[in-house]
Write a protein that holds these residues in place. Structure first.
Motif, PDB file in Angstrom:
ATOM      1  N   LEU A  26       0.832  -1.201   0.000  1.00 36.77           N
ATOM      2  CA  LEU A  26       0.000   0.000   0.000  1.00 36.77           C
ATOM      3  C   LEU A  26       0.869   1.254   0.000  1.00 36.77           C
ATOM      4  O   LEU A  26       0.641   2.196  -0.763  1.00 36.77           O
ATOM      5  CB  LEU A  26      -0.897  -0.023   1.247  1.00 36.77           C
ATOM      6  N   ILE A  27       1.891   1.243   0.829  1.00 39.88           N
ATOM      7  CA  ILE A  27       2.780   2.396   0.897  1.00 39.88           C
ATOM      8  C   ILE A  27       3.578   2.544  -0.400  1.00 39.88           C
ATOM      9  O   ILE A  27       3.711   3.643  -0.948  1.00 39.88           O
ATOM     10  CB  ILE A  27       3.734   2.266   2.106  1.00 39.88           C
ATOM     11  N   ALA A  28       4.072   1.419  -0.898  1.00 40.80           N
ATOM     12  CA  ALA A  28       4.869   1.466  -2.121  1.00 40.80           C
ATOM     13  C   ALA A  28       4.070   2.083  -3.263  1.00 40.80           C
ATOM     14  O   ALA A  28       4.587   2.905  -4.030  1.00 40.80           O
ATOM     15  CB  ALA A  28       5.322   0.052  -2.494  1.00 40.80           C
ATOM     16  N   ASN A  29       2.805   1.705  -3.357  1.00 42.66           N
ATOM     17  CA  ASN A  29       1.941   2.262  -4.398  1.00 42.66           C
ATOM     18  C   ASN A  29       1.846   3.783  -4.319  1.00 42.66           C
ATOM     19  O   ASN A  29       1.846   4.476  -5.335  1.00 42.66           O
ATOM     20  CB  ASN A  29       0.527   1.681  -4.283  1.00 42.66           C
ATOM     21  N   ARG A  30       1.752   4.255  -3.099  1.00 40.60           N
ATOM     22  CA  ARG A  30       1.592   5.691  -2.929  1.00 40.60           C
ATOM     23  C   ARG A  30       2.892   6.450  -3.211  1.00 40.60           C
ATOM     24  O   ARG A  30       2.880   7.564  -3.721  1.00 40.60           O
ATOM     25  CB  ARG A  30       1.123   6.012  -1.508  1.00 40.60           C
ATOM     26  N   LEU A  31       4.014   5.850  -2.841  1.00 39.74           N
ATOM     27  CA  LEU A  31       5.294   6.533  -3.042  1.00 39.74           C
ATOM     28  C   LEU A  31       5.677   6.607  -4.511  1.00 39.74           C
ATOM     29  O   LEU A  31       6.409   7.497  -4.937  1.00 39.74           O
ATOM     30  CB  LEU A  31       6.407   5.811  -2.266  1.00 39.74           C
ATOM     31  N   ASP A  32       5.158   5.659  -5.249  1.00 37.80           N
ATOM     32  CA  ASP A  32       5.495   5.540  -6.661  1.00 37.80           C
ATOM     33  C   ASP A  32       5.278   6.862  -7.406  1.00 37.80           C
ATOM     34  O   ASP A  32       4.240   7.494  -7.285  1.00 37.80           O
ATOM     35  CB  ASP A  32       4.603   4.449  -7.282  1.00 37.80           C
ATOM     36  N   LYS A  33       6.273   7.237  -8.153  1.00 34.11           N
ATOM     37  CA  LYS A  33       6.176   8.405  -9.045  1.00 34.11           C
ATOM     38  C   LYS A  33       6.222   9.765  -8.340  1.00 34.11           C
ATOM     39  O   LYS A  33       6.161  10.799  -8.990  1.00 34.11           O
ATOM     40  CB  LYS A  33       4.881   8.343  -9.884  1.00 34.11           C
ATOM     41  N   ILE A  34       6.259   9.768  -7.008  1.00 37.04           N
ATOM     42  CA  ILE A  34       6.381  11.047  -6.310  1.00 37.04           C
ATOM     43  C   ILE A  34       7.855  11.395  -6.167  1.00 37.04           C
ATOM     44  O   ILE A  34       8.665  10.552  -5.793  1.00 37.04           O
ATOM     45  CB  ILE A  34       5.730  10.969  -4.912  1.00 37.04           C
ATOM     46  N   GLN A  35       8.195  12.636  -6.479  1.00 34.06           N
ATOM     47  CA  GLN A  35       9.598  13.048  -6.420  1.00 34.06           C
ATOM     48  C   GLN A  35       9.890  13.924  -5.212  1.00 34.06           C
ATOM     49  O   GLN A  35      10.870  13.744  -4.513  1.00 34.06           O
ATOM     50  CB  GLN A  35       9.986  13.806  -7.704  1.00 34.06           C
ATOM     51  N   ASN A  36       9.019  14.880  -4.962  1.00 35.98           N
ATOM     52  CA  ASN A  36       9.253  15.852  -3.906  1.00 35.98           C
ATOM     53  C   ASN A  36       9.307  15.215  -2.518  1.00 35.98           C
ATOM     54  O   ASN A  36       8.390  14.494  -2.130  1.00 35.98           O
ATOM     55  CB  ASN A  36       8.132  16.893  -3.964  1.00 35.98           C
ATOM     56  N   PRO A  37      10.368  15.446  -1.750  1.00 38.28           N
ATOM     57  CA  PRO A  37      10.525  14.821  -0.432  1.00 38.28           C
ATOM     58  C   PRO A  37       9.357  15.086   0.515  1.00 38.28           C
ATOM     59  O   PRO A  37       8.918  14.175   1.213  1.00 38.28           O
ATOM     60  CB  PRO A  37      11.805  15.465   0.105  1.00 38.28           C
TER      61      PRO A  37
END
Lengths: 201, 201, 201, 201
Positions: free
Chosen positions: A72-83
DNA sequence: TATGAATGAGCTTTCATTCAT
DNA sequence: GATGAATGAAAGCTCATTCAT
């Protein structure tokens, strides 16, 4: 000619859910195999067609819970760049995962307890490693933000630990008295406060 | 006044300490009465001269832990008027209490687990009530500070919960991997950050 | 005459052989129905198409073993008139029967054990009766030889028992350590010695 | 002040006797711990104060039986020089040992069966080694007799095996039908016959 | 007919608790 | 008071047998 060929995987999952539910209600030590069988609507012996032992059920329950959270977390982090956005996504993912299983969250106490006691590094049941992974993920995000000058130059390792601890602790509070506050509301405050303390002015 | 009475009390305490130590190491469910007897250096049957049952020991162990924390915090709060100083004293008291028993902190998992499960309001073992007391103490301090214009006008109930949860959560992290950070250092950061977020500029 | 019938019989025999093999290796009590199924290359449930129960398999295995021995011995005794030659033929028949199943002789322990325990005269599984039959056969030969003045006037009942016991006992020794002696060699010595002691000079 | 201090050893022996008796009657696999407890007149749990497991009881039962036989035979062999007398003493010792426990001799089937199956040389339960010891003792006596020209020049290893096997086999016969012959009478015949076949004219 | 998933009676073993000494 | 031997309820687990397919 051929007998009923069950979907072994789906039945196993059913048992796993039933077990997790009972574990959460009564605690692992107080849960009898017959309790699980009753909850799953099957015979006691049937459980052993799918799991080696009670411990194995507990272990797989833990794994399942963790894998769910991870993906679930991995899905959300995907493609986000900004820290900053990444950090928010991580927290949101964690909270959503928790929300999904709020009714059976009591089992986390047993996960923790078992994790703390099985100290051996090579133990298959190594909750320490799980948390270490979380910590590293967050630390990396924080390091990135610090490098980019977005976050204050904090001790990123300790900060990561504090974030995880804070989330766990809040869940703990909420579990103890679900009428006390609305979980989502409190977690929002927490998120804002943590991010606020972190951001450079 | 009679020496008998004193002996009885001190022996009971010895057993309680022994039990708490073993509980912390192995978990309550995995602890046998004989383990406790061995640790206490007495006979198995003797335990029953001082405690009704294993559950009773667990309960009294919990009570003792809590009373210790309570009195330690109460001593520190005594005579302090300023809300900010009061809050700092509360946190310091909590941390000191925790530090005193870091080696047997594993038992907290069992306290929590049992507390969560014994939902009945009238249960003698009502961890919920204990936490409620903590929450009220902190809420009162926060309310005071808000009234006096020292603290920001936060939701004091939720803030109290967050504080307690954060402290518990950090302890949890630390328990899982004691080599990760120095407990005192992290708690200092936490305290500063919480207070900083609370204070009016 | 119907091929169905033949198939059924031959399949039953296959299962019986598989079962006997596994019984011999692991002992009856330690053999699971699934072990037998695996060895026979069929499904667990299929066994019950041919046998009523595990006990029934064990019983039929015993019967088969005994019938084989019986017919083998009967064939050899056929048409022999001389008591000494008859006795030699009986012993040779017994030894040949044993040799045929040396690899699965371990099951004899279970035959004996079960036979000893099922004391009830009417038990279908009455090993005592089987041995009684052997004993009578041999006794008759001995009586004949004594009447004819070929054998010494021994107690023929006891002598028969001794002969059978000696053969069983030697097999037992051999089973325990197959490298100890060559079975055929030892049995030859035994036969000679027994006959020698029996013959009038 | 001090509680009842039982003679642990004697109680252990009581349980061992009770267990051996039940084992002999029902077979080890068919004997429940509760059967043993009932026979011993104690509670089921008490057995575990004296033995680790059911297997341990079986093993110790075997050891006890063997040690008894060993010491009985050793006593008789002591101080005898003449090979023929030695051999007679050995046989008499064996028979006396057997006679002493004729009522519980059924367990020997289980000893044998287990001994045969536990093939590992280093197994604590190595009946093969026990028999090897017997065989060596007898072989030495026979060798001595052959050297001195008292016995015929037989293959002493095979002869030793035959003697032991014959005795076992006769016991087996007798166990199966105790009404068949008087054990002592038959064994006397056997002894005479074996010795007779062995002696030089 | 052939199957193997499902079952629960029944087993071994554990351990909190009792109680005779 | 102190003890530990004794206990049996209760738990995890096995496996012969059944039966839907």
């Amino acid at each position: 000619m051929s007998p009923r060929k069950l979907d072994k995987t789906s039945k196993k999952k059913e048992i796993l859910f039933a077990a997790t539910k009972v574990f959460a209600m009564k605690g692992v030590a107080n849960t009898k195999m017959s309790d699980i069988a009753l909850e799953a609507g099957i015979g006691k012996g049937t459980i052993y067609e799918y799991f080696q032992s009670k411990d194995a059920i507990f272990y797989e329950s833990f794994r399942f819970f963790m894998e769910q959270t991870d993906s679930l977390i991995a899905n959300r982090l995907d493609k986000i760049q900004n820290p900053k956005a990444k950090l928010e996504a991580w927290i949101d993912g964690w909270l959503e995962s928790l929300s999904n299983s709020l009714d059976q969250i009591g089992i986390m106490m047993d996960y923790w307890a078992e994790g703390i006691r099985s100290r051996k590094e090579d133990s298959a049941f190594n909750i320490k490693n799980i948390y270490e992974k979380y910590r590293q993920t967050i630390k990396k995000i924080l390091d990135e933000g610090v490098s980019l000058g977005i976050f204050k130059p904090v001790n990123t390792m300790i900060s990561a630990s504090i974030l995880i601890g804070t989330l766990d602790g809040l869940a703990l509070q909420w579990i103890m008295d679900k009428n006390l506050f609305r979980f989502i509301e409190a977690s929002q405050i927490l998120k804002d406060s943590f991010l606020n303390g972190l951001m450079k002015k």
